[in-house]
Scaffold this motif. Structure first.
Motif, PDB file in Angstrom:
ATOM      1  N   SER A  58       0.830  -1.203   0.000  1.00 58.25           N
ATOM      2  CA  SER A  58       0.000   0.000   0.000  1.00 58.25           C
ATOM      3  C   SER A  58       0.865   1.253   0.000  1.00 58.25           C
ATOM      4  CB  SER A  58      -0.906  -0.012   1.241  1.00 58.25           C
ATOM      5  OG  SER A  58      -1.657   1.176   1.334  1.00 58.25           O
ATOM      6  N   GLY A  59       1.956   1.234   0.778  1.00 54.50           N
ATOM      7  CA  GLY A  59       2.856   2.385   0.838  1.00 54.50           C
ATOM      8  C   GLY A  59       3.579   2.614  -0.469  1.00 54.50           C
ATOM      9  N   LEU A  60       4.073   1.536  -1.076  1.00 52.71           N
ATOM     10  CA  LEU A  60       4.744   1.646  -2.366  1.00 52.71           C
ATOM     11  C   LEU A  60       3.778   2.131  -3.447  1.00 52.71           C
ATOM     12  CD1 LEU A  60       6.932  -1.606  -2.348  1.00 52.71           C
ATOM     13  CD2 LEU A  60       7.765   0.751  -2.319  1.00 52.71           C
ATOM     14  N   THR A  61       2.552   1.629  -3.379  1.00 57.80           N
ATOM     15  CA  THR A  61       1.526   2.065  -4.332  1.00 57.80           C
ATOM     16  C   THR A  61       1.280   3.552  -4.213  1.00 57.80           C
ATOM     17  OG1 THR A  61       0.418  -0.094  -4.294  1.00 57.80           O
ATOM     18  CG2 THR A  61      -0.880   1.784  -5.052  1.00 57.80           C
ATOM     19  N   SER A  62       1.223   4.045  -2.978  1.00 59.67           N
ATOM     20  CA  SER A  62       0.962   5.473  -2.764  1.00 59.67           C
ATOM     21  C   SER A  62       2.077   6.330  -3.359  1.00 59.67           C
ATOM     22  CB  SER A  62       0.814   5.773  -1.266  1.00 59.67           C
ATOM     23  OG  SER A  62       2.059   5.696  -0.585  1.00 59.67           O
ATOM     24  N   SER A  63       3.319   5.845  -3.287  1.00 57.43           N
ATOM     25  CA  SER A  63       4.438   6.611  -3.851  1.00 57.43           C
ATOM     26  C   SER A  63       4.365   6.629  -5.374  1.00 57.43           C
ATOM     27  CB  SER A  63       5.782   6.021  -3.392  1.00 57.43           C
ATOM     28  OG  SER A  63       6.014   4.749  -3.963  1.00 57.43           O
ATOM     29  N   GLN A  64       4.059   5.473  -5.963  1.00 57.01           N
ATOM     30  CA  GLN A  64       3.945   5.385  -7.420  1.00 57.01           C
ATOM     31  C   GLN A  64       2.802   6.243  -7.923  1.00 57.01           C
ATOM     32  OE1 GLN A  64       1.304   3.800  -9.228  1.00 57.01           O
ATOM     33  NE2 GLN A  64       2.259   4.235 -11.199  1.00 57.01           N
ATOM     34  N   VAL A  65       1.671   6.169  -7.236  1.00 56.79           N
ATOM     35  CA  VAL A  65       0.484   6.929  -7.642  1.00 56.79           C
ATOM     36  C   VAL A  65       0.754   8.432  -7.584  1.00 56.79           C
ATOM     37  CG1 VAL A  65      -1.866   7.573  -6.968  1.00 56.79           C
ATOM     38  CG2 VAL A  65      -1.200   5.164  -7.044  1.00 56.79           C
ATOM     39  N   PHE A  66       1.369   8.881  -6.510  1.00 55.64           N
ATOM     40  CA  PHE A  66       1.617  10.315  -6.371  1.00 55.64           C
ATOM     41  C   PHE A  66       2.505  10.842  -7.490  1.00 55.64           C
ATOM     42  CE2 PHE A  66       4.450  13.709  -4.728  1.00 55.64           C
ATOM     43  CZ  PHE A  66       3.514  14.734  -4.729  1.00 55.64           C
ATOM     44  N   PHE A  67       3.616  10.162  -7.736  1.00 59.07           N
ATOM     45  CA  PHE A  67       4.564  10.681  -8.721  1.00 59.07           C
ATOM     46  C   PHE A  67       4.096  10.460 -10.161  1.00 59.07           C
ATOM     47  CE2 PHE A  67       7.318  10.571  -5.002  1.00 59.07           C
ATOM     48  CZ  PHE A  67       7.956  11.797  -5.118  1.00 59.07           C
ATOM     49  N   SER A  68       3.366   9.378 -10.408  1.00 56.41           N
ATOM     50  CA  SER A  68       2.860   9.161 -11.774  1.00 56.41           C
ATOM     51  C   SER A  68       1.766  10.170 -12.100  1.00 56.41           C
ATOM     52  CB  SER A  68       2.342   7.732 -11.950  1.00 56.41           C
ATOM     53  OG  SER A  68       1.186   7.500 -11.176  1.00 56.41           O
ATOM     54  N   THR A  69       0.882  10.434 -11.134  1.00 60.36           N
ATOM     55  CA  THR A  69      -0.181  11.418 -11.373  1.00 60.36           C
ATOM     56  C   THR A  69       0.393  12.834 -11.429  1.00 60.36           C
ATOM     57  OG1 THR A  69      -0.670  11.461  -8.985  1.00 60.36           O
ATOM     58  CG2 THR A  69      -2.045  10.045 -10.369  1.00 60.36           C
ATOM     59  N   LEU A  70       1.444  13.089 -10.663  1.00 61.41           N
ATOM     60  CA  LEU A  70       2.096  14.398 -10.716  1.00 61.41           C
ATOM     61  C   LEU A  70       2.690  14.629 -12.100  1.00 61.41           C
ATOM     62  CD1 LEU A  70       3.120  16.987  -9.327  1.00 61.41           C
ATOM     63  CD2 LEU A  70       5.147  15.685  -8.606  1.00 61.41           C
ATOM     64  N   SER A  71       3.351  13.598 -12.623  1.00 65.01           N
ATOM     65  CA  SER A  71       3.945  13.687 -13.950  1.00 65.01           C
ATOM     66  C   SER A  71       2.874  13.892 -15.018  1.00 65.01           C
ATOM     67  CB  SER A  71       4.742  12.406 -14.248  1.00 65.01           C
ATOM     68  OG  SER A  71       5.271  12.426 -15.556  1.00 65.01           O
ATOM     69  N   GLY A  72       1.786  13.104 -14.919  1.00 63.95           N
ATOM     70  CA  GLY A  72       0.701  13.229 -15.876  1.00 63.95           C
ATOM     71  C   GLY A  72      -0.040  14.543 -15.741  1.00 63.95           C
ATOM     72  N   SER A  73      -0.139  15.063 -14.517  1.00 59.99           N
ATOM     73  CA  SER A  73      -0.873  16.299 -14.261  1.00 59.99           C
ATOM     74  C   SER A  73      -0.206  17.508 -14.904  1.00 59.99           C
ATOM     75  CB  SER A  73      -1.000  16.538 -12.750  1.00 59.99           C
ATOM     76  OG  SER A  73      -1.790  15.539 -12.146  1.00 59.99           O
TER      77      SER A  73
END
Length: 252
Positions: free
Chosen positions: A53-68
């Motif tokens: 869950s923690g690793l997922t949260s890191s991936q989600v934050f940075f991938s969505t930041l990049s896409g945003s």
């Protein structure tokens, strides 16, 4: 970390990042099950639901930041939509991340499966988008719905975009292009709280997370670019298939 472990984390990040941009989600719908299920298959140490869950949260934050960064330049970007729903989700995700620490692995997985099934059902509800759907929504309802989605997303470490998309399509009746463009930005706002809390709780091993993040940041904008070329029906089909795969993997 072994070379196999590094390549595995990098590959999961690449896949999650590309999917994040392609259909406007954070990638958690495939990242969370992949982190739980793939390492043992390749002979590398497996992760607990808390670390996954923690690793997922890191991936989600940075991938969505990049896409945003790319999404906010698109003509379908709607700042008020992001502000109201993203704000509600940010508060909910912080609470969810804190609550997750009190839950067992089966409960966390059950929450994930339950929400994924609900998202899948909403994907098949046919509604006609409002002509002015990007502006004629109820702000308080957006905040309230965002808070609930954020709570669940915080528990599993997701940005919640795989839930956001069906909700915006079925309940708020927004056009697909508007949904895909804004959902990744909303997910980014939501992921801030979840990532911060899980990082403080010690559930984000940075040595592992960095490879997820690198793959995601590079491929999220590529996925967004490709996604703009896909018909709405294809985007909905991809999201639905990913949800079914994730549910099946965690059940069996």
């Amino acid at each position: 970390m072994t070379i196999i472990h590094i390549l595995l984390m990098l590959s999961i990040g690449v896949g999650g990042g590309f999917i994040a941009g392609l259909v406007g989600i954070g990638g958690s719908i495939i990242i969370y099950p992949a982190i739980l299920l793939l390492p043992p298959l390749f002979g590398t140490p497996e992760y607990s639901a808390y670390i996954a869950s923690g690793l997922t949260s890191s991936q989600v934050f940075f991938s969505t930041l990049s896409g945003s960064i790319k999404a906010i330049k698109e003509p379908d970007f709607n700042a008020p939509l992001v502000l109201y729903m993203g704000g509600g989700m940010l508060g909910g995700s912080v609470a969810g991340a804190m609550v997750a620490n009190l839950l067992t692995t089966p409960v966390i997985n059950a929450v994930y499966i339950g929400v994924a099934i609900l998202a899948l059902i909403l994907m098949f509800i046919k509604v006609k988008p409002h002509a002015d759907a990007g502006h004629s929504y109820n702000h308080w309802l957006l905040i309230a719905v965002g808070a609930v989605i954020g709570l669940v997303a915080g528990i599993i470490g997701a940005g919640g975009a795989f839930i956001i998309i069906p909700v915006l399509l079925a309940i708020f009746k927004l056009p697909m292009n508007t949904v895909v463009t804004n959902s990744i930005v909303i997910a980014c706002v939501s992921a801030i709280g979840s990532f911060a809390i899980k990082l403080m709780q010690g559930y984000v091993p940075l040595g592992n997370a960095i490879f997820l993040i690198v793959g995601s940041v590079i491929f999220a904008p590529i996925g967004l670019k490709v996604g703009r070329l896909l018909p709405n029906i294809v985007q909905k089909a991809i999201i639905s298939i990913l949800i079914v795969i994730a549910i099946t993997e965690l059940i069996f």
